[in-house]
Write an enzyme that holds these catalytic residues in place. Structure first.
Site, PDB file in Angstrom:
ATOM      1  N   ASP A 261      53.465  51.676   9.201  1.00 43.36           N
ATOM      2  CA  ASP A 261      54.218  51.443   7.974  1.00 43.36           C
ATOM      3  C   ASP A 261      53.316  51.644   6.755  1.00 43.36           C
ATOM      4  O   ASP A 261      52.154  51.254   6.747  1.00 43.36           O
ATOM      5  CB  ASP A 261      54.738  49.999   7.996  1.00 43.36           C
ATOM      6  CG  ASP A 261      55.589  49.672   6.790  1.00 43.36           C
ATOM      7  OD1 ASP A 261      56.611  50.357   6.596  1.00 43.36           O
ATOM      8  OD2 ASP A 261      55.232  48.744   6.045  1.00 43.36           O
ATOM      9  N   GLU A 302      54.000  56.729   8.517  1.00 41.27           N
ATOM     10  CA  GLU A 302      54.964  56.824   7.425  1.00 41.27           C
ATOM     11  C   GLU A 302      54.186  57.184   6.166  1.00 41.27           C
ATOM     12  O   GLU A 302      53.635  56.317   5.504  1.00 41.27           O
ATOM     13  CB  GLU A 302      55.702  55.501   7.213  1.00 41.27           C
ATOM     14  CG  GLU A 302      56.764  55.613   6.132  1.00 41.27           C
ATOM     15  CD  GLU A 302      57.129  54.276   5.466  1.00 41.27           C
ATOM     16  OE1 GLU A 302      58.251  54.167   4.965  1.00 41.27           O
ATOM     17  OE2 GLU A 302      56.279  53.363   5.421  1.00 41.27           O
TER      18      GLU A 302
END
Ligand code: CA
Length: 570
Positions: A261, A302
Site C-alpha cells: 500500500d 501500489e
C-alpha cells in the site's frame, strides 16, 4: 524544511531491547474513518522460477515470466465478501464457504470464476472498517476470524492452486497502534519510530492536505491522515521490525506475497514526499529480503502515479509487479467513449515502458467509483471493458463485484458494499444486519441469478477467464497493436509460439463495415484459416505481407454492434 527535523533525530535508542507489548484493543470495526487511499504497488524483476516460454519476436527473447503471469487475480474486501456467522461482517469462514465461486479447482468453468490469485485488502486488526490503519501486524482482525481460520482459508486456496497475497501497509500505522501511543512520550524508545517535530512545519501534501498533525507532545507526520502516522524508516529499528513482519507472513503463515500500500510514500527527502531515491533504495533492500525468505514471493506495488515514475520501481529490481493506473484509465475511457485509440495508445506505452508482462492492468479498484457506475450501467460497455482487460498482456486484476456489474460511487464505503450473492434478504451476504447497506439493486443483480444466465456479465467474465487460463498467447504472448480504419474498433494480436490469436472489439453500439485492419510488421508468414475461439461467425482467410503483418484485412464484412471476437489464426 518540513522533514528535516526527523533526520536529526533518529538512531538515539538503537540498542534498547525492543519489547513489543502488544495489548491489542479489540477493533470494533466501525466505519467512522475513511481516508483518501492513493498509491499503488510496483514490482521488480527477479531471479526466479518460471520456465521462460519460447517467444518468437525480437525484443522479447529474454522475457521472464513468473507464476503471477499465468493467473487472473481477484481483489477481495473481506468485510464485504460473505458473513458466515451473522455478525454483519464478512469473514475468513465466509471466503472458505465461497471458495468454489472463486475456483473449483477444476478446469470446468461452471460455477467457477477461475481466478488463480486473490488479493485481500488489509486483514490486520484495525479501528477502521477498511483496515488501512493497522494496530497489530502479527494478527488478524477479529471481525474476520482467527489466525487459524485464516490459515484454513489459505490451505484451501492452495489446494486449488489459488495464490493469496495480502495488503501490506508499511507506510503508516494506526494512531492507536501501541508503538504510536508509546511514541507520544518523548523519552520512549518508540519516539523515533515516527516522525515528530516540536513545531508545525506546515507542509501541504499531494492532495492539498495538511500532513503534520498535532499530537500530545508535538506534531507528527502522516501523509494520508492524522489517524495514520507515517513510520520513520530512517530508523533502522523500524526497518528491521517491518522486515520481520514480512518474514512472519511469508514463513510462519504462508502467504504468497504482498500488495504494498502507498508504496511511493515510504521514505521522504526534505520536501519530496514521493518516489524519492531513498524510497527506491528501501524497496531494493526490501525485495532482497523478501526473495531471501521466499524467491517465489510476489511484491506488487501500489505506485499510483504516471507510468514513467512507476517503471523505475520495476527496472530497479525493487518490485516484481506494479498496477497500471494509466492503462486502467485508458481501458475505462475507451469502453465509455466507444473510441479505441486511448486504450491502444496506452497499451503501446505500457508495452514499451515495462518489462514484458510485469504490469497489472485493471479497470477500477477499492479507491475508485465502480466500473458499472462509470459506464452508465451499460452492460455492453461493461463487457467491452472486461474484454480489453482479460485479453490484455500483464496480470489482470478484477475488483470483487465488478463481474456482476455492481454499482458504487464515492464515498469509499459505497464502493465497498457487500457482494450480492442472491435475491434473498441482504443479498444473501448475511443472516444478520450487514455492516453497511447492500445495494438496493440486489434482487435483480446477484451471483445466483447471473450464474444461471449464459448471457450474464458473470458468465462473460467466467468464459473469458477460462479462455485466458487455457491459452498461453493471452497470458504471456507478445502483443501487436492492430490499426483499424474505424475509430471504434480495438484490435490486437497475441502470439506465443505457434499460437496466434486476434482480439477484435467493436466498442460502438452501431455495426461497423468500413474497418479494414492492418499490421505493418508482425510475426506472421503465409496464409491462415481464421477460427473463432470466442464469438461466432465465418471469417475470411488471412494472408500475411512480406513483413509478417497484413493489409486491409476484414475478417467479416460487418462487425455487429459491440462485437467481441477472439480469433485463432491457424
Ligand atoms: Ca462474520
Amino acid at each position: 524544511m518540513r522533514m528535516i527535523n526527523w533526520f536529526r533525530k533518529s538512531i538515539t535508542c538503537l540498542f534498547l531491547p525492543v519489547v513489543i507489548v502488544i495489548l491489542m484493543t479489540a477493533c470494533n470495526g466501525d466505519n467512522s474513518t475513511s481516508t483518501v487511499e492513493a498509491t499503488e504497488p510496483a514490482r521488480t524483476a527477479a531471479a526466479q522460477t518460471a520456465a521462460p516460454h519460447p517467444l518468437p519476436t525480437p525484443g522479447n527473447d529474454d522475457a521472464q515470466f513468473y507464476w503471477w503471469n499465468e493467473r487472473v487475480f481477484y481483489e477481495i474486501f473481506v468485510r464485504s465478501f460473505l458473513d458466515s456467522d451473522g455478525d454483519g461482517n464478512g469473514d475468513f469462514a465466509g471466503m472458505i464457504e465461497k471458495m468454489d465461486f472463486l475456483n473449483t479447482g477444476e478446469p470446468s468453468p461452471d460455477e467457477n470464476l477461475g481466478v488463480g490469485g486473490v488479493w485481500l485488502m488489509p486483514i490486520f486488526p484495525s479501528p477502521s472498517y477498511h483496515g488501512y490503519d493497522v494496530t497489530d501486524y502479527y494478527d488478524v482482525n477479529p471481525d474476520y476470524g482467527t489466525m487459524e481460520d485464516f490459515k484454513r482459508f489459505l490451505d484451501q486456496a492452495h489446494e486449488r492452486d489459488v495464490k493469496v497475497i495480502i495488503d501490506m501497509v508499511l507506510n503508516h500505522t494506526s494512531s492507536q497502534h501501541p508503538w504510536f501511543i508509546e511514541s507520544q512520550d518523548p523519552d520512549s524508545p518508540y519516539r523515533d519510530w515516527y516522525i515528530w517535530s516540536e513545531t508545525n512545519p506546515g507542509t501541504i501534501g499531494p492532495w492539498g492536505q495538511d500532513v503534520w498533525h498535532k499530537g500530545a507532545t508535538g506534531y507528527y507526520y502522516g501523509v494520508f491522515w492524522g489517524g495514520m502516522p507515517d513510520l520513520n524508516y530512517r530508523n533502522p529499528d523500524v526497518v528491521e521490525e517491518m522486515k520481520e513482519v514480512l518474514r512472519f507472513w511469508l514463513e510462519d503463515v504462508g502467504v504468497d506475497g504482498f500488495r504494498i500500500d502507498g508504496a511511493r510514500y515510504i521514505l521522504e527527502e526534505d520536501e519530496e514526499l514521493a518516489d524519492t531515491d531513498a524510497n527506491h533504495q528501501f524497496f531494493e533492500e526490501l525485495r532482497t529480503h523478501v526473495k531471501h525468505i521466499n524467491p517465489e514471493a510476489l511484491l506488487l506495488g501500489e505506485v499510483w502515479t504516471s507510468n514513467f515514475a512507476v517503471k523505475q520501481y520495476l527496472e530497479g529490481g525493487e518490485l516484481d509487479l506494479a498496477f497500471d493506473f494509466d492503462l486502467a484509465g485508458a481501458f475505462m475511457n475507451s469502453a465509455a467513449s466507444g473510441r479505441a485509440d486511448r486504450a491502444l495508445n496506452q497499451l503501446g506505452f505500457s508495452l514499451k515502458l515495462f518489462p514484458p508482462g510485469q504490469f497489472a492492468p485493471f479497470l477500477t479498484n477499492h479507491d475508485m467509483e465502480r466500473v458499472m457506475s462509470q459506464l452508465g450501467e451499460d452492460w455492453d460497455k461493461a463487457k467491452n471493458a472486461a474484454t480489453l482487460l482479460l485479453t490484455s498482456p500483464g496480470v489482470p486484476f478484477i475488483y470483487y463485484g465488478e463481474e456482476i456489474g455492481m454499482v458504487g460511487r464515492k464515498p469509499d464505503e459505497k464502493i465497498r458494499t457487500p457482494l450480492q450473492w442472491s435475491d434473498e434478504m441482504h443479498a444473501g451476504f448475511t443472516t444478520g444486519f450487514p455492516w453497511i447497506s447492500v445495494n438496493p439493486d440486489y434482487p435483480e443483480k446477484n451471483v445466483a441469478g447471473q450464474s444461471e444466465d449464459p448471457e450474464s456479465l458473470l458468465s462473460f467474465y467466467g468464459a473469458l477467464i477460462e479462455l485466458r487460463n487455457r491459452h498461453e498467447a493471452l497470458k504471456t504472448g507478445d502483443t501487436y497493436l492492430i490499426k483499424s480504419e474505424a475509430p471504434a474498433v480495438y484490435a490486437i494480436l497475441r502470439v506465443s509460439g505457434d499460437e496466434i490469436l486476434m482480439v477484435i472489439v467493436n466498442l460502438s453500439r452501431d455495426p461497423v463495415s468500413d474497418y479494414r485492419l492492418s499490421l505493418l510488421d508482425g510475426p506472421l508468414g503465409g496464409s491462415y484459416q481464421v477460427v473463432p475461439l470466442f464469438g461466432e461467425g465465418e471469417f475470411t482467410e488471412l494472408t500475411s505481407t512480406q513483413q509478417g503483418g497484413f493489409n486491409e484485412y476484414q475478417p467479416l464484412m460487418t462487425l455487429p454492434p459491440n462485437a467481441r471476437f477472439i480469433l485463432q489464426l491457424k
